[in-house]
Write a protein that holds these residues in place. Structure first.
Motif, PDB file in Angstrom:
ATOM      1  N   GLU A   1      89.961  57.860  -5.490  1.00 11.59           N
ATOM      2  CA  GLU A   1      89.464  56.533  -5.331  1.00 11.59           C
ATOM      3  C   GLU A   1      87.938  56.537  -5.340  1.00 11.59           C
ATOM      4  OE1 GLU A   1      90.288  53.143  -2.097  1.00 11.59           O
ATOM      5  OE2 GLU A   1      92.052  54.305  -2.935  1.00 11.59           O
ATOM      6  N   GLY A   2      87.084  55.544  -5.947  1.00 13.95           N
ATOM      7  CA  GLY A   2      85.711  55.644  -5.784  1.00 13.95           C
ATOM      8  C   GLY A   2      85.112  56.227  -6.799  1.00 13.95           C
ATOM      9  N   TRP A   3      85.578  57.294  -7.584  1.00 18.92           N
ATOM     10  CA  TRP A   3      84.915  58.123  -8.488  1.00 18.92           C
ATOM     11  C   TRP A   3      84.469  57.270  -9.730  1.00 18.92           C
ATOM     12  CZ3 TRP A   3      85.903  63.918  -9.085  1.00 18.92           C
ATOM     13  CH2 TRP A   3      85.626  64.675  -7.656  1.00 18.92           C
ATOM     14  N   CYS A   4      85.358  56.242 -10.029  1.00 15.06           N
ATOM     15  CA  CYS A   4      85.059  55.403 -11.122  1.00 15.06           C
ATOM     16  C   CYS A   4      85.141  53.931 -10.714  1.00 15.06           C
ATOM     17  CB  CYS A   4      86.228  55.401 -12.242  1.00 15.06           C
ATOM     18  SG  CYS A   4      86.036  57.098 -13.132  1.00 15.06           S
ATOM     19  N   ALA A   5      84.534  53.068 -11.555  1.00 15.37           N
ATOM     20  CA  ALA A   5      84.500  51.438 -11.145  1.00 15.37           C
ATOM     21  C   ALA A   5      86.149  50.943 -11.367  1.00 15.37           C
ATOM     22  CB  ALA A   5      83.540  50.872 -11.897  1.00 15.37           C
ATOM     23  N   ASP A   6      86.842  51.337 -10.534  1.00  9.94           N
ATOM     24  CA  ASP A   6      88.108  50.694 -10.782  1.00  9.94           C
ATOM     25  C   ASP A   6      88.977  49.976  -9.508  1.00  9.94           C
ATOM     26  OD1 ASP A   6      88.825  52.745  -9.299  1.00  9.94           O
ATOM     27  OD2 ASP A   6      89.437  54.162 -10.862  1.00  9.94           O
ATOM     28  N   THR A   7      88.181  49.842  -8.302  1.00  5.04           N
ATOM     29  CA  THR A   7      88.758  49.432  -7.256  1.00  5.04           C
ATOM     30  C   THR A   7      88.403  48.166  -6.700  1.00  5.04           C
ATOM     31  OG1 THR A   7      87.190  50.621  -5.719  1.00  5.04           O
ATOM     32  CG2 THR A   7      89.473  51.655  -6.483  1.00  5.04           C
ATOM     33  N   ARG A   8      87.721  47.526  -7.629  1.00  7.07           N
ATOM     34  CA  ARG A   8      87.095  46.079  -7.184  1.00  7.07           C
ATOM     35  C   ARG A   8      88.265  44.939  -7.702  1.00  7.07           C
ATOM     36  NH1 ARG A   8      80.698  46.130  -9.554  1.00  7.07           N
ATOM     37  NH2 ARG A   8      80.221  48.283  -9.092  1.00  7.07           N
ATOM     38  N   LYS A   9      87.881  43.840  -7.282  1.00 12.09           N
ATOM     39  CA  LYS A   9      88.642  42.650  -7.632  1.00 12.09           C
ATOM     40  C   LYS A   9      88.255  41.924  -8.812  1.00 12.09           C
ATOM     41  CE  LYS A   9      89.838  41.718  -2.830  1.00 12.09           C
ATOM     42  NZ  LYS A   9      89.788  40.900  -1.485  1.00 12.09           N
ATOM     43  N   LYS A  10      89.060  41.293  -9.551  1.00 17.58           N
ATOM     44  CA  LYS A  10      88.803  40.628 -10.760  1.00 17.58           C
ATOM     45  C   LYS A  10      87.754  39.655 -10.579  1.00 17.58           C
ATOM     46  CE  LYS A  10      90.708  38.081 -14.816  1.00 17.58           C
ATOM     47  NZ  LYS A  10      90.323  39.189 -15.744  1.00 17.58           N
ATOM     48  N   GLY A  11      86.613  39.684 -11.183  1.00 16.00           N
ATOM     49  CA  GLY A  11      85.511  38.561 -11.280  1.00 16.00           C
ATOM     50  C   GLY A  11      84.484  39.426 -10.355  1.00 16.00           C
ATOM     51  N   GLU A  12      84.553  40.601  -9.947  1.00 14.87           N
ATOM     52  CA  GLU A  12      83.533  41.188  -9.070  1.00 14.87           C
ATOM     53  C   GLU A  12      82.752  42.586  -9.889  1.00 14.87           C
ATOM     54  OE1 GLU A  12      85.171  42.840  -5.636  1.00 14.87           O
ATOM     55  OE2 GLU A  12      85.489  40.973  -4.511  1.00 14.87           O
ATOM     56  N   GLY A  13      82.788  42.411 -11.300  1.00 11.30           N
ATOM     57  CA  GLY A  13      82.291  43.516 -12.032  1.00 11.30           C
ATOM     58  C   GLY A  13      81.069  42.880 -12.782  1.00 11.30           C
ATOM     59  N   LEU A  14      80.284  42.228 -12.280  1.00  5.17           N
ATOM     60  CA  LEU A  14      79.197  41.376 -13.016  1.00  5.17           C
ATOM     61  C   LEU A  14      78.158  42.321 -12.846  1.00  5.17           C
ATOM     62  CD1 LEU A  14      79.482  37.674 -12.446  1.00  5.17           C
ATOM     63  CD2 LEU A  14      80.152  38.952 -14.463  1.00  5.17           C
ATOM     64  N   ASP A  15      78.013  43.283 -11.684  1.00  6.65           N
ATOM     65  CA  ASP A  15      76.799  44.116 -11.564  1.00  6.65           C
ATOM     66  C   ASP A  15      76.905  45.552 -12.099  1.00  6.65           C
ATOM     67  OD1 ASP A  15      78.671  44.849  -9.869  1.00  6.65           O
ATOM     68  OD2 ASP A  15      77.396  45.228  -8.092  1.00  6.65           O
ATOM     69  N   LEU A  16      77.761  45.715 -12.689  1.00  5.24           N
ATOM     70  CA  LEU A  16      78.184  47.196 -13.487  1.00  5.24           C
ATOM     71  C   LEU A  16      77.186  47.567 -14.321  1.00  5.24           C
ATOM     72  CD1 LEU A  16      82.071  46.994 -13.943  1.00  5.24           C
ATOM     73  CD2 LEU A  16      81.061  48.317 -12.399  1.00  5.24           C
ATOM     74  N   LEU A  17      76.711  48.845 -14.330  1.00  4.88           N
ATOM     75  CA  LEU A  17      76.019  49.452 -15.492  1.00  4.88           C
ATOM     76  C   LEU A  17      76.522  50.412 -16.059  1.00  4.88           C
ATOM     77  CD1 LEU A  17      72.527  49.436 -13.433  1.00  4.88           C
ATOM     78  CD2 LEU A  17      73.440  47.647 -14.980  1.00  4.88           C
ATOM     79  N   THR A  18      75.965  50.690 -17.274  1.00  2.00           N
ATOM     80  CA  THR A  18      76.551  51.948 -18.122  1.00  2.00           C
ATOM     81  C   THR A  18      76.184  53.248 -17.289  1.00  2.00           C
ATOM     82  OG1 THR A  18      74.809  51.847 -19.440  1.00  2.00           O
ATOM     83  CG2 THR A  18      76.822  50.730 -20.059  1.00  2.00           C
ATOM     84  N   GLY A  19      77.060  54.041 -17.612  1.00  2.00           N
ATOM     85  CA  GLY A  19      76.523  55.538 -16.891  1.00  2.00           C
ATOM     86  C   GLY A  19      76.208  55.553 -15.566  1.00  2.00           C
ATOM     87  N   ASN A  20      76.867  54.715 -14.675  1.00  2.00           N
ATOM     88  CA  ASN A  20      76.341  54.498 -13.198  1.00  2.00           C
ATOM     89  C   ASN A  20      77.267  55.231 -12.134  1.00  2.00           C
ATOM     90  OD1 ASN A  20      74.056  53.721 -11.597  1.00  2.00           O
ATOM     91  ND2 ASN A  20      75.044  51.602 -11.215  1.00  2.00           N
ATOM     92  N   HIS A  21      78.145  55.844 -12.650  1.00  2.00           N
ATOM     93  CA  HIS A  21      79.175  56.524 -11.835  1.00  2.00           C
ATOM     94  C   HIS A  21      79.304  57.825 -12.128  1.00  2.00           C
ATOM     95  CE1 HIS A  21      80.308  52.120 -11.558  1.00  2.00           C
ATOM     96  NE2 HIS A  21      80.607  52.590 -10.483  1.00  2.00           N
ATOM     97  N   PRO A  22      78.320  58.849 -11.580  1.00  2.00           N
ATOM     98  CA  PRO A  22      78.173  60.022 -11.967  1.00  2.00           C
ATOM     99  C   PRO A  22      79.368  61.094 -11.735  1.00  2.00           C
ATOM    100  CG  PRO A  22      77.236  59.854  -9.897  1.00  2.00           C
ATOM    101  CD  PRO A  22      77.572  58.509 -10.590  1.00  2.00           C
ATOM    102  N   ARG A  23      80.533  60.500 -11.044  1.00  2.00           N
ATOM    103  CA  ARG A  23      81.718  61.268 -10.896  1.00  2.00           C
ATOM    104  C   ARG A  23      82.680  60.990 -12.132  1.00  2.00           C
ATOM    105  NH1 ARG A  23      82.160  62.759  -5.183  1.00  2.00           N
ATOM    106  NH2 ARG A  23      80.107  64.033  -4.913  1.00  2.00           N
ATOM    107  N   CYS A  24      82.427  59.849 -12.953  1.00  2.00           N
ATOM    108  CA  CYS A  24      83.369  59.115 -13.606  1.00  2.00           C
ATOM    109  C   CYS A  24      83.235  59.572 -15.162  1.00  2.00           C
ATOM    110  CB  CYS A  24      83.334  57.593 -13.659  1.00  2.00           C
ATOM    111  SG  CYS A  24      84.652  56.931 -14.669  1.00  2.00           S
ATOM    112  N   GLY A  25      83.007  60.802 -15.241  1.00  3.33           N
ATOM    113  CA  GLY A  25      82.623  61.682 -16.497  1.00  3.33           C
ATOM    114  C   GLY A  25      83.531  62.761 -16.749  1.00  3.33           C
TER     115      GLY A  25
END
Length: 785
Positions: free
Chosen positions: A544-568
């Protein structure tokens, strides 16, 4: 030889009873889709379809069950007549009645088999033959011979009121059926027989990839106050002062040194999804804390047949056989290997799957199978569950840290905080608020914009980052907003604009798991087959927390590509899971979504796969990335012309219920839903009422629905519709010729057709969880065209 006909009758009854008992087991195998090909029913035979159909049971009891006590009692009556203790004409009379009943019921089942199901079950035909044999031999026992015995049928009805044979027979049939049902209803999870040609030989299992690891930093926790809720982002941990004394003897599988300062004993069920999650979290704790921790596993299957406690009902039908599979793997020194496979594939725990796992980890399969069926194995499982019950375990998962009880799939931070607290103060009640890690955000060190990977069609490259779009062209760049709300068509064009293409599903899956994807069923779909390689981009267990997968629907507008160093991946591909669901597929009919999105939670994983989304769908959680390389696309243009998503629908016209014909010429300019269904199909019976409700709601808006019935016999459809009338038109496809022209995968398969005749969407099966909400959303999207 004296009394040859009587002896033949006794033998025929014994054979009929034995074969009826054999059919019970085959029914449960077919119901669980575990029926293996045999001499009478080979590959493609109809035994599985017939024995697993609705006609194979009555009130949940296999229809062959009453035949077992009935024919055994008739055999007993024959023995009594042979010894002179029962009048031979009475035996003839009761046998003729039973045989006639068996033949009549067999005729009904024969009709159901040939007309309703449309398949031939040779196992069932043998039972029909034995029914006829018993009828003929029974009637021939009469002193007036076969013809006389048949003529005496009306007079024989009075025998049913006599203590022997009538009342005794009826009591035996009722009691015997009940006993058989209770004794055999758990057979669905049985392990199939080992083929005679199988030679036990160790094989090399697919190695579980080593998970990426995080520094073993102690969790942040603070003493909590009763009655005061925990702060947002925290988990309340409560350890009561009671310490359970749980014996760990040689029969309990353990991992870690016996003198470890911390022992964690789990009571789990391999079919329990929360147990799977807890298992992964405990593996992470063990990996981070090393020899400080010893893990011990005890069985608590949520199935009445193998749990010593009084469960209100059985929750998991395969829990007992899965537990037995692990116990017997333990006998050969491979419990933890089996443990990992069972949890990894805990939605596939049928008998055939268990045998596959036994072979994969190199067990002596014959010895293992004999152990699974041994009563002593069940006793071991019950013994574990009794220990759990004594320790007040009421469900799964439940675990004890040095005797202190915790319930549920506790996060890694909570488990570590509990351990640290007990090390500092082993006595007394513990009340903690533990700060959870949260989403780990930061720049990545990757420099390559694409990565070379081996896939099902050979070497290919995949973009290291989710695509952004600039001037209509796809870009693979870290630190920018990913493209979102793009259709498959827009994603396809953006990739082609830079000389690339969308990834195939097999390529995408290979990049995520680190292993070349395998299409086991040869159906063109990889993600629904047993997974090869890691389950998540970073390893085997969900973090949990290594990738952007624990937000609520509609809370992903600030996501950036390659911004989760553990999610690779170790190879350098980022955000394959979480963030955006990604389009894959080289043609519209192969369009699907992979990986899950920022609100998918632990469902975001390599195997995430949705192929029922229309390729022109726009959603703020949908993006894509591009690939290059030689992929199999040539045949896609000629597959099911006019019968797949993205095509202009083929010309069709079928006979309509009520008379006349109906075809696409009659529907020109109208949006419509075309669903292929059958009267014997369980999911169809759930989807059709929902479509009827949808039709009532949307007909005024111009939506049409057409039901295409594929029963081999039109009368079967008419009987179903007489009992379950539908408000929309139904056409007949008795030859399945129309169904074969469309890209279907059985029934129900539903196509959504736009007013211009383009097939917008295909859905397979019926999702009860989403139900009307999904149908309404798809209907609204179709009407918007």
């Amino acid at each position: 030889m004296k009394h040859p006909r009587l002896l033949a009758f006794i033998i025929a009854c014994a054979l009929a009873g034995a074969w009826a008992f054999f059919l019970i087991g085959k029914h449960y195998d077919a119901e669980a889709q575990l029926l293996q090909p045999g001499l009478l029913c080979g590959e493609g035979g109809g035994c599985g379809a017939v024995l697993g159909s609705d006609y194979s049971t009555f009130a949940g009891v296999p229809v062959s069950a009453p035949a077992v006590p009935m024919y055994l009692m008739l055999a007993l009556f024959g023995v009594m007549a042979l010894r002179g203790s029962l009048d031979r004409d009475k035996v003839a009379g009761i046998a003729t009645l039973c045989g006639l009943g068996g033949v009549a019921f067999g005729g009904y089942l024969l009709w159901a088999m040939l007309i309703q199901v449309g398949e031939v079950c040779r196992y069932c035909l043998i039972m029909d033959g034995l029914n006829l044999l018993v009828l003929g031999l029974g009637a021939s026992l009469h002193t007036e011979g076969l013809v006389g015995g048949l003529k005496k049928i009306p007079a024989s009805l009075s025998l049913l009121g006599e203590a022997v044979p009538g009342i005794a027979l009826m009591g035996a049939v009722l009691g015997g059926t009940l006993i058989l049902h209770l004794a055999t209803q758990g057979q669905a999870g049985r392990i199939p027989e080992v083929a005679e040609t199988t030679t036990p030989a160790p094989s090399s299992p697919t190695p579980a990839p080593k998970a990426a690891t995080a520094p073993a930093t102690p969790p942040k926790s603070t003493p909590a106050r009763a009655g005061v809720p925990p702060k947002p982002g925290s988990r309340r941990v409560v350890l009561q002062a009671d310490v359970a004394d749980i014996p760990i003897d040689a029969s309990v599988p353990t991992k870690g040194p016996a003198d470890a300062p911390v022992t964690i004993v789990t009571f789990e069920d391999f079919q329990c999804p929360f147990c799977k999650k807890l298992s992964g979290n405990l593996e992470i704790v063990k990996e981070e804390l090393g020899d400080e921790v010893r893990l011990a596993f005890m069985h608590f299957p949520m199935q009445q047949a193998c749990n010593a406690n009084e469960l209100k009902k059985s929750m998991h039908r395969n829990a007992c056989t899965a537990a037995a599979a692990s116990v017997c793997a333990q006998d050969q020194g491979k419990f933890w290997e089996m443990h990992d496979l069972l949890f990894r594939n805990n939605n596939k725990l049928g008998g055939r799957a268990l045998m596959k796992y036994a072979k994969e980890i190199g067990l002596d399969v014959r010895t293992w199978r004999a152990c699974v069926e041994d009563k002593g194995t069940l006793d071991k499982i019950k013994r574990d569950s009794k220990i759990g019950g004594d320790a007040k375990v009421g469900g799964t998962p439940t675990f004890f840290i040095n005797g202190r009880k915790l319930v549920g799939a506790q996060p890694v931070e909570a488990i570590k905080a509990a351990i640290e607290s007990l090390k500092e103060e082993p006595d007394g009640r513990v009340l903690l608020d533990v700060e959870l890690t949260g989403e780990i955000i930061g720049p990545v060190e990757a420099t390559a914009s694409s990565v070379g990977v081996a896939g099902p069609d050979g070497e290919f490259t995949i973009d290291a980052f989710e695509a952004s779009i600039e001037d209509g062209k796809a870009r693979s760049t870290p630190g920018v907003a990913p493209a979102r709300s793009v259709t498959w068509y827009e994603a396809d064009a953006a990739c082609k604009a830079v000389g690339k293409r969308l990834c195939t599903e097999g390529e995408w899956l290979s990049a995520c798991t680190g292993e070349v994807a395998v299409d086991v069923n040869n159906d063109g779909v990889y993600s629904k087959d047993p997974l090869v390689g890691r389950q998540h981009v970073y390893g085997e267990h969900y973090r949990e927390g290594w990738c952007a997968d624990t937000r609520k629907k509609g809370e992903g507008l600030d996501l950036l590509t390659g911004n989760h160093p553990r999610c690779g991946t170790p190879e350098g591909v980022y955000d394959l899971e979480g963030s955006m669901k990604e389009w894959v597929g080289l043609t519209p009919d192969r369009a699907a979504l992979k990986g899950g999105s920022y609100y998918s939670g632990s469902s975001a994983r390599c195997a995430y796969f949705k192929d029922d989304t229309a390729p022109d769908t726009k959603d703020e959680s949908i993006g894509f990335r591009c690939c290059t390389g030689e992929a199999e696309v040539a045949s896609a243009e000629t597959r099911y012309p006019g019968g797949k998503v993205g095509d202009s629908i083929l010309v069709w016209s079928q006979p309509k219920k009520g008379g006349g014909t109906l075809g696409n010429d009659d529907l020109e300019g109208k949006p419509y839903i075309m669903t292929f269904w059958a009267s014997w199909c369980g999911p169809c019976k759930k989807e059709l009422p929902a479509l009827a409700e949808l039709y009532a709601e949307y007909q005024s808006r111009g939506l049409e629905i057409i039901g295409v019935n594929v029963d081999r016999n039109r009368e079967a459809a008419d009987r179903y519709l007489a009992a379950n009338p539908l408000p929309f038109p139904v056409v007949y496809d008795t030859s399945n010729g129309l169904m074969d022209r469309f890209d279907t995968r059985g029934v129900p398969t539903t196509f959504w057709v736009q007013p211009d005749g383009t097939i917008r969407q295909r859905s397979i099966g019926y999702d009860e969880n989403k139900g009307m909400a999904k149908l309404q959303a798809d209907a609204n999207a179709l009407l918007a065209k």
